[in-house]
Design a protein around this motif. Sequence first.
Motif, PDB file in Angstrom:
ATOM      1  N   LEU A  93      22.984 -17.705  68.046  1.00 10.03           N
ATOM      2  CA  LEU A  93      21.790 -16.896  67.803  1.00 10.03           C
ATOM      3  C   LEU A  93      21.543 -16.617  66.317  1.00 10.03           C
ATOM      4  O   LEU A  93      20.403 -16.663  65.860  1.00 10.03           O
ATOM      5  N   THR A  94      22.593 -16.341  65.548  1.00  9.52           N
ATOM      6  CA  THR A  94      22.371 -16.077  64.122  1.00  9.52           C
ATOM      7  C   THR A  94      21.887 -17.330  63.404  1.00  9.52           C
ATOM      8  O   THR A  94      21.097 -17.243  62.458  1.00  9.52           O
ATOM      9  N   LEU A  95      22.337 -18.496  63.844  1.00  8.71           N
ATOM     10  CA  LEU A  95      21.833 -19.744  63.267  1.00  8.71           C
ATOM     11  C   LEU A  95      20.366 -19.938  63.624  1.00  8.71           C
ATOM     12  O   LEU A  95      19.584 -20.439  62.814  1.00  8.71           O
ATOM     13  N   ALA A  96      19.988 -19.543  64.823  1.00  9.35           N
ATOM     14  CA  ALA A  96      18.579 -19.636  65.220  1.00  9.35           C
ATOM     15  C   ALA A  96      17.720 -18.701  64.369  1.00  9.35           C
ATOM     16  O   ALA A  96      16.589 -19.047  64.012  1.00  9.35           O
ATOM     17  N   ALA A  97      18.258 -17.546  64.013  1.00  8.94           N
ATOM     18  CA  ALA A  97      17.522 -16.626  63.132  1.00  8.94           C
ATOM     19  C   ALA A  97      17.325 -17.271  61.760  1.00  8.94           C
ATOM     20  O   ALA A  97      16.236 -17.209  61.179  1.00  8.94           O
ATOM     21  N   TYR A  98      18.359 -17.894  61.232  1.00  3.39           N
ATOM     22  CA  TYR A  98      18.242 -18.616  59.961  1.00  3.39           C
ATOM     23  C   TYR A  98      17.259 -19.772  60.118  1.00  3.39           C
ATOM     24  O   TYR A  98      16.439 -20.032  59.231  1.00  3.39           O
ATOM     25  N   GLY A  99      17.332 -20.457  61.257  1.00  7.51           N
ATOM     26  CA  GLY A  99      16.422 -21.566  61.542  1.00  7.51           C
ATOM     27  C   GLY A  99      14.963 -21.138  61.542  1.00  7.51           C
ATOM     28  O   GLY A  99      14.079 -21.922  61.182  1.00  7.51           O
ATOM     29  N   PHE A 100      14.700 -19.903  61.946  1.00  4.37           N
ATOM     30  CA  PHE A 100      13.333 -19.387  61.909  1.00  4.37           C
ATOM     31  C   PHE A 100      12.782 -19.431  60.489  1.00  4.37           C
ATOM     32  O   PHE A 100      11.671 -19.901  60.248  1.00  4.37           O
ATOM     33  N   PHE A 101      13.566 -18.945  59.535  1.00  2.00           N
ATOM     34  CA  PHE A 101      13.099 -18.915  58.141  1.00  2.00           C
ATOM     35  C   PHE A 101      13.052 -20.311  57.529  1.00  2.00           C
ATOM     36  O   PHE A 101      12.130 -20.634  56.776  1.00  2.00           O
ATOM     37  N   ALA A 102      14.015 -21.140  57.868  1.00  2.00           N
ATOM     38  CA  ALA A 102      13.973 -22.538  57.421  1.00  2.00           C
ATOM     39  C   ALA A 102      12.745 -23.228  58.007  1.00  2.00           C
ATOM     40  O   ALA A 102      12.090 -24.040  57.339  1.00  2.00           O
ATOM     41  N   GLY A 135      10.060 -26.488  65.284  1.00  2.00           N
ATOM     42  CA  GLY A 135      11.383 -26.519  65.917  1.00  2.00           C
ATOM     43  C   GLY A 135      12.253 -25.370  65.437  1.00  2.00           C
ATOM     44  O   GLY A 135      12.937 -24.716  66.232  1.00  2.00           O
ATOM     45  N   GLY A 136      12.229 -25.106  64.136  1.00  2.00           N
ATOM     46  CA  GLY A 136      13.009 -23.999  63.589  1.00  2.00           C
ATOM     47  C   GLY A 136      12.483 -22.649  64.019  1.00  2.00           C
ATOM     48  O   GLY A 136      13.245 -21.757  64.394  1.00  2.00           O
ATOM     49  N   ILE A 137      11.170 -22.491  63.974  1.00  2.00           N
ATOM     50  CA  ILE A 137      10.550 -21.217  64.340  1.00  2.00           C
ATOM     51  C   ILE A 137      10.836 -20.858  65.801  1.00  2.00           C
ATOM     52  O   ILE A 137      11.091 -19.703  66.131  1.00  2.00           O
ATOM     53  N   PHE A 138      10.820 -21.853  66.668  1.00  2.00           N
ATOM     54  CA  PHE A 138      11.024 -21.589  68.095  1.00  2.00           C
ATOM     55  C   PHE A 138      12.467 -21.798  68.548  1.00  2.00           C
ATOM     56  O   PHE A 138      12.737 -21.818  69.751  1.00  2.00           O
ATOM     57  N   PRO A 141      13.767 -18.437  70.531  1.00  2.00           N
ATOM     58  CA  PRO A 141      13.288 -18.323  71.911  1.00  2.00           C
ATOM     59  C   PRO A 141      13.856 -19.419  72.822  1.00  2.00           C
ATOM     60  O   PRO A 141      14.193 -19.153  73.977  1.00  2.00           O
ATOM     61  N   THR A 142      13.976 -20.630  72.287  1.00  2.00           N
ATOM     62  CA  THR A 142      14.528 -21.724  73.096  1.00  2.00           C
ATOM     63  C   THR A 142      15.973 -21.431  73.458  1.00  2.00           C
ATOM     64  O   THR A 142      16.400 -21.654  74.590  1.00  2.00           O
ATOM     65  N   LEU A 143      16.727 -20.914  72.508  1.00  2.00           N
ATOM     66  CA  LEU A 143      18.127 -20.575  72.764  1.00  2.00           C
ATOM     67  C   LEU A 143      18.228 -19.411  73.748  1.00  2.00           C
ATOM     68  O   LEU A 143      19.042 -19.437  74.672  1.00  2.00           O
ATOM     69  N   TYR A 144      17.383 -18.408  73.566  1.00  2.00           N
ATOM     70  CA  TYR A 144      17.420 -17.240  74.438  1.00  2.00           C
ATOM     71  C   TYR A 144      17.024 -17.596  75.872  1.00  2.00           C
ATOM     72  O   TYR A 144      17.630 -17.125  76.828  1.00  2.00           O
ATOM     73  N   PHE A 145      16.007 -18.452  76.008  1.00  2.00           N
ATOM     74  CA  PHE A 145      15.538 -18.871  77.332  1.00  2.00           C
ATOM     75  C   PHE A 145      16.058 -20.262  77.674  1.00  2.00           C
ATOM     76  O   PHE A 145      15.329 -21.105  78.198  1.00  2.00           O
ATOM     77  N   GLY A 155      10.411 -28.414  73.462  1.00  2.00           N
ATOM     78  CA  GLY A 155      11.156 -28.425  72.198  1.00  2.00           C
ATOM     79  C   GLY A 155      11.726 -29.793  71.881  1.00  2.00           C
ATOM     80  O   GLY A 155      11.639 -30.271  70.743  1.00  2.00           O
ATOM     81  N   ALA A 156      12.302 -30.450  72.882  1.00  2.00           N
ATOM     82  CA  ALA A 156      12.876 -31.780  72.674  1.00  2.00           C
ATOM     83  C   ALA A 156      11.798 -32.793  72.298  1.00  2.00           C
ATOM     84  O   ALA A 156      12.005 -33.638  71.423  1.00  2.00           O
ATOM     85  N   ILE A 157      10.645 -32.696  72.931  1.00  2.00           N
ATOM     86  CA  ILE A 157       9.541 -33.618  72.623  1.00  2.00           C
ATOM     87  C   ILE A 157       9.073 -33.426  71.184  1.00  2.00           C
ATOM     88  O   ILE A 157       8.874 -34.400  70.448  1.00  2.00           O
ATOM     89  N   VAL A 158       8.904 -32.182  70.762  1.00  2.00           N
ATOM     90  CA  VAL A 158       8.487 -31.894  69.383  1.00  2.00           C
ATOM     91  C   VAL A 158       9.495 -32.484  68.397  1.00  2.00           C
ATOM     92  O   VAL A 158       9.122 -33.130  67.409  1.00  2.00           O
ATOM     93  N   LEU A 159      10.780 -32.298  68.670  1.00  2.00           N
ATOM     94  CA  LEU A 159      11.823 -32.822  67.783  1.00  2.00           C
ATOM     95  C   LEU A 159      11.866 -34.350  67.778  1.00  2.00           C
ATOM     96  O   LEU A 159      12.067 -34.964  66.727  1.00  2.00           O
ATOM     97  N   ILE A 160      11.662 -34.971  68.931  1.00  2.00           N
ATOM     98  CA  ILE A 160      11.656 -36.443  69.002  1.00  2.00           C
ATOM     99  C   ILE A 160      10.472 -37.007  68.227  1.00  2.00           C
ATOM    100  O   ILE A 160      10.605 -38.006  67.499  1.00  2.00           O
ATOM    101  N   VAL A 161       9.308 -36.400  68.359  1.00  2.00           N
ATOM    102  CA  VAL A 161       8.140 -36.872  67.607  1.00  2.00           C
ATOM    103  C   VAL A 161       8.407 -36.753  66.107  1.00  2.00           C
ATOM    104  O   VAL A 161       8.127 -37.681  65.339  1.00  2.00           O
ATOM    105  N   ALA A 162       8.981 -35.635  65.679  1.00  2.00           N
ATOM    106  CA  ALA A 162       9.329 -35.469  64.261  1.00  2.00           C
ATOM    107  C   ALA A 162      10.358 -36.515  63.838  1.00  2.00           C
ATOM    108  O   ALA A 162      10.247 -37.098  62.752  1.00  2.00           O
ATOM    109  N   ALA A 163      11.348 -36.774  64.688  1.00  2.00           N
ATOM    110  CA  ALA A 163      12.357 -37.793  64.374  1.00  2.00           C
ATOM    111  C   ALA A 163      11.716 -39.163  64.211  1.00  2.00           C
ATOM    112  O   ALA A 163      12.049 -39.912  63.282  1.00  2.00           O
ATOM    113  N   LEU A 164      10.784 -39.498  65.087  1.00  2.00           N
ATOM    114  CA  LEU A 164      10.101 -40.792  64.996  1.00  2.00           C
ATOM    115  C   LEU A 164       9.264 -40.897  63.720  1.00  2.00           C
ATOM    116  O   LEU A 164       9.223 -41.954  63.074  1.00  2.00           O
TER     117      LEU A 164
END
Length: 191
Positions: A93-102, A135-138, A141-145, A155-164
Amino acid sequence: MFIDYLTLMLINLAAGLALLAAYVYFGLGEPNQRRWIPGFGIVGGIALATGLHMTFTWPIIGSFNIAFGETTVLFGILFVGTSLALAMGWDLLTLAAYGFFAGLVSLLIGLRVINLGITQLPLVTGIGFILVGLGGIFSAPTLYFKENRFLRTIGAIVLIVAALIFAFIGLSAYWGHLADFSTWQPRTLTK
């Protein structure tokens, strides 16, 4: 000496985003979290090393060093932290909080890349940064839910599109760099 390793950073980013997408979709709820440690660690180590070097030395032209160097540091430290957290059994969870700002930084840089028209493909590059930012902002919530399969799928689709997107940019850059630097020599070898 001029060094351009942006290609390495882009492919590492693409690999990391694909790994993260797989983790979000398959790994979040699984009991064996340790299997993800090596992948996150490798991606994080490469990103952290190249991002810090780019941030401190500015080896390429202009604001590319900010857009790619600083975001790569944020990406890298998150992956190193994730690897360590998974190894130690810590909560993410703390990494997800950092991920929000990143994510906010990545979102802003994506918008600014489009606005300034920097890179050879500013719209595509900007969209890639924006998707990574989302992906970072969400991430929290993704981790919590994490039991919500629909949210994890989105979330996975958004990340895959970014990866592509970043894989395409990175592979295109490799293609171009091999031609552009085919006759380049360090100053020590030129007369």
